[in-house]
Design a protein around this motif. Sequence first.
Motif, PDB file in Angstrom:
ATOM      1  N   ALA A 183       0.785  -1.021   0.095  1.00 25.05           N
ATOM      2  CA  ALA A 183       0.102  -0.044   0.055  1.00 25.05           C
ATOM      3  C   ALA A 183       0.825   1.198   0.021  1.00 25.05           C
ATOM      4  N   ALA A 184       1.898   1.275   0.682  1.00 25.90           N
ATOM      5  CA  ALA A 184       2.814   2.281   0.614  1.00 25.90           C
ATOM      6  C   ALA A 184       4.197   1.797   1.262  1.00 25.90           C
ATOM      7  N   VAL A 185       5.333   2.650   0.698  1.00 30.88           N
ATOM      8  CA  VAL A 185       6.720   2.413   1.287  1.00 30.88           C
ATOM      9  C   VAL A 185       7.405   3.476   1.593  1.00 30.88           C
ATOM     10  N   VAL A 186       8.008   3.717   2.871  1.00 31.79           N
ATOM     11  CA  VAL A 186       8.562   4.908   3.325  1.00 31.79           C
ATOM     12  C   VAL A 186      10.268   4.402   3.504  1.00 31.79           C
ATOM     13  N   GLU A 187      11.009   5.030   2.768  1.00 32.25           N
ATOM     14  CA  GLU A 187      12.335   4.660   2.932  1.00 32.25           C
ATOM     15  C   GLU A 187      13.225   5.858   4.028  1.00 32.25           C
ATOM     16  N   GLU A 188      13.111   5.448   5.438  1.00 30.70           N
ATOM     17  CA  GLU A 188      13.662   6.440   6.385  1.00 30.70           C
ATOM     18  C   GLU A 188      14.942   6.444   6.213  1.00 30.70           C
ATOM     19  N   GLU A 189      15.787   7.290   6.948  1.00 29.72           N
ATOM     20  CA  GLU A 189      17.138   7.394   7.039  1.00 29.72           C
ATOM     21  C   GLU A 189      17.804   6.156   7.518  1.00 29.72           C
ATOM     22  N   ASP A 190      17.080   5.596   8.703  1.00 23.17           N
ATOM     23  CA  ASP A 190      17.656   4.318   9.162  1.00 23.17           C
ATOM     24  C   ASP A 190      16.773   3.257   9.408  1.00 23.17           C
ATOM     25  N   ALA A 191      15.741   3.114   8.605  1.00 21.66           N
ATOM     26  CA  ALA A 191      14.646   2.259   8.598  1.00 21.66           C
ATOM     27  C   ALA A 191      13.725   2.173   7.528  1.00 21.66           C
ATOM     28  N   LEU A 192      13.014   1.089   7.212  1.00 18.18           N
ATOM     29  CA  LEU A 192      12.315   0.802   6.005  1.00 18.18           C
ATOM     30  C   LEU A 192      10.930   0.454   6.487  1.00 18.18           C
ATOM     31  N   VAL A 193      10.001   1.331   6.213  1.00 15.08           N
ATOM     32  CA  VAL A 193       8.445   1.131   6.500  1.00 15.08           C
ATOM     33  C   VAL A 193       7.630   0.570   5.291  1.00 15.08           C
ATOM     34  N   VAL A 194       7.188  -0.540   5.625  1.00 15.05           N
ATOM     35  CA  VAL A 194       6.141  -0.918   4.531  1.00 15.05           C
ATOM     36  C   VAL A 194       4.640  -1.215   5.010  1.00 15.05           C
ATOM     37  N   GLN A 195       3.905  -0.585   4.184  1.00 13.65           N
ATOM     38  CA  GLN A 195       2.481  -0.723   4.634  1.00 13.65           C
ATOM     39  C   GLN A 195       1.798  -1.865   3.746  1.00 13.65           C
ATOM     40  N   LEU A 196       1.058  -2.781   4.326  1.00 10.22           N
ATOM     41  CA  LEU A 196       0.688  -3.916   3.663  1.00 10.22           C
ATOM     42  C   LEU A 196      -0.573  -3.381   2.824  1.00 10.22           C
ATOM     43  N   PRO A 197      -1.050  -4.268   1.997  1.00 12.25           N
ATOM     44  CA  PRO A 197      -2.206  -3.868   1.263  1.00 12.25           C
ATOM     45  C   PRO A 197      -3.413  -4.424   1.798  1.00 12.25           C
ATOM     46  N   GLU A 198      -3.260  -5.318   3.054  1.00 17.30           N
ATOM     47  CA  GLU A 198      -4.554  -5.770   3.796  1.00 17.30           C
ATOM     48  C   GLU A 198      -3.763  -6.136   5.429  1.00 17.30           C
ATOM     49  N   SER A 199      -4.959  -5.976   6.254  1.00 13.24           N
ATOM     50  CA  SER A 199      -4.562  -6.254   7.625  1.00 13.24           C
ATOM     51  C   SER A 199      -4.092  -7.737   7.610  1.00 13.24           C
ATOM     52  N   VAL A 200      -3.216  -8.117   8.557  1.00 12.49           N
ATOM     53  CA  VAL A 200      -2.786  -9.557   8.855  1.00 12.49           C
ATOM     54  C   VAL A 200      -3.675  -9.800  10.186  1.00 12.49           C
ATOM     55  N   THR A 201      -4.599 -10.851  10.138  1.00 11.65           N
ATOM     56  CA  THR A 201      -5.380 -11.141  11.409  1.00 11.65           C
ATOM     57  C   THR A 201      -5.443 -12.583  11.440  1.00 11.65           C
ATOM     58  N   ARG A 202      -4.687 -13.367  10.788  1.00  6.27           N
ATOM     59  CA  ARG A 202      -4.456 -14.880  10.823  1.00  6.27           C
ATOM     60  C   ARG A 202      -3.246 -15.132  10.657  1.00  6.27           C
ATOM     61  N   ARG A 203      -2.823 -16.484  10.704  1.00 11.78           N
ATOM     62  CA  ARG A 203      -1.425 -16.781  10.452  1.00 11.78           C
ATOM     63  C   ARG A 203      -1.073 -16.482   9.098  1.00 11.78           C
ATOM     64  N   ARG A 204       0.196 -15.663   8.929  1.00 10.47           N
ATOM     65  CA  ARG A 204       0.440 -15.166   7.663  1.00 10.47           C
ATOM     66  C   ARG A 204       2.021 -15.346   7.508  1.00 10.47           C
ATOM     67  N   ASN A 205       2.451 -15.417   6.452  1.00 14.35           N
ATOM     68  CA  ASN A 205       4.197 -15.403   6.064  1.00 14.35           C
ATOM     69  C   ASN A 205       4.043 -14.263   5.397  1.00 14.35           C
ATOM     70  N   VAL A 206       4.956 -13.310   5.712  1.00 13.63           N
ATOM     71  CA  VAL A 206       5.616 -11.971   4.940  1.00 13.63           C
ATOM     72  C   VAL A 206       6.989 -12.094   4.690  1.00 13.63           C
ATOM     73  N   ARG A 207       7.412 -11.610   3.544  1.00 15.61           N
ATOM     74  CA  ARG A 207       8.605 -11.305   3.135  1.00 15.61           C
ATOM     75  C   ARG A 207       8.982 -10.115   2.672  1.00 15.61           C
ATOM     76  N   VAL A 208       9.906  -9.354   3.169  1.00 10.18           N
ATOM     77  CA  VAL A 208      10.284  -8.063   2.498  1.00 10.18           C
ATOM     78  C   VAL A 208      11.701  -8.361   2.005  1.00 10.18           C
ATOM     79  N   VAL A 209      11.997  -7.854   0.603  1.00  8.86           N
ATOM     80  CA  VAL A 209      13.241  -7.878  -0.086  1.00  8.86           C
ATOM     81  C   VAL A 209      13.696  -6.309  -0.228  1.00  8.86           C
ATOM     82  N   PHE A 210      14.794  -6.100   0.489  1.00 11.91           N
ATOM     83  CA  PHE A 210      15.406  -4.915   0.230  1.00 11.91           C
ATOM     84  C   PHE A 210      16.862  -4.871   0.026  1.00 11.91           C
ATOM     85  N   SER A 211      17.562  -3.914  -0.373  1.00 10.38           N
ATOM     86  CA  SER A 211      19.088  -3.738  -0.437  1.00 10.38           C
ATOM     87  C   SER A 211      19.509  -2.689   0.421  1.00 10.38           C
ATOM     88  N   THR A 212      20.667  -2.844   1.326  1.00 10.91           N
ATOM     89  CA  THR A 212      21.446  -1.998   1.797  1.00 10.91           C
ATOM     90  C   THR A 212      22.856  -1.969   2.056  1.00 10.91           C
TER      91      THR A 212
END
Length: 367
Positions: A183-212
């Motif tokens: 839904a949105a991505v914010v690349e902060e100075e020392d962090a990466l914020v990822v807003q998911l397209p839907e709420s996680v309300t049950r068992r779920r696997n999530v993977r974020v791929v990034f480079s630094t």
Amino acid sequence: TAEVRVGRDDDPAVYHEYTNTGREKVVSRATYEALSAVLGRDPRPGIRASVGYDTDNWSFWSVPFTETGQLVRLRSGSHLQIKLTLESRDFDAWIRIDSLWIETPPLLVDEVVGEIARLDDLQPQRGFTEVELGLDTEFAYDLRAEFTTATAPGFDALRIYTGNRANFVRLEMGAPLSFIEPAAVVEEEDALVVQLPESVTRRRNVRVVFSTRLFDFASTFEGEVFTSNSDALPQPVLPGDASEAITTNSLHVLSSEGRSVGFVRNLQRSTGVLTPNGDSVNDQLTLRYALFRLPAPVPVRLEVYTLDGHRIALIEGGLQDAGPRQFIWDGRDENGRLLPAGLYLFSIALDTQAAQKRTLYSLGIAY
């Protein structure tokens, strides 16, 4: 000042008794207190041995904080300890605590664990992730959310503390994992914020791929999940077995380099000839470089030498820590005098206890 720590049981200590071979074994606190504390005897059963820290069930003390309203990121636990240090500037004054307020939020998810690995080496042979410092590296950051009760409201965003600026690559969710648009991505100075397209309300696997890029001996990619449209406090991500694809079970990343220490690398200069004559052309020398493998900020200075090795200027640059840095110099020594025209050698020096490899660079000064 205040410091806090959390644990999963009621005692942060681990108690030991000597065995009949002189080794130590873990015993309960009640057993330990019933043992003999007499000193001077040979190690044997019935004698108290060492008391250690229970790192498996307790966090270490947080960094001290002195202001109200500060958010303290701690791992989950059932017990909380607070250490307060009170200081008075008046010798005759008494100190007392007027009030202490601790806000604890309800869990967003019963458990959320994470692990990290290089994207090109999800199952490292040595069991932990190693990277070469200073190079862009792609990571896979896997999360697993567990819901065992119906009361946990879930989350729709996560923050990964990368230590340096990170570039988002993609988001994957589900089992099996599949690409999905965030839904949105914010690349902060020392962090990466990822807003998911839907709420996680049950068992779920999530993977974020990034480079630094990493610049330290070891880095910990702490994370937290939260609800984007709520003021509720975030919930920390615990290291653990988040997925079968990654086998590190850890949020730590280590340097793959040897023991040779090269703190200053990738130095670039704005000009090879400094002309501090006030015409706004090459009046200042800008040095851009990266500092590596520093556990804490250290004093940095610029040292300038004549060609015969005589140091002619030493300019303090203040405290700097690992990461991309810069130093600006106007051609003056520590007393404010402009250096005469000529060819010089310079280096970036750090005040550290470790021996360091120093590289000299040439620089011309002209008027």
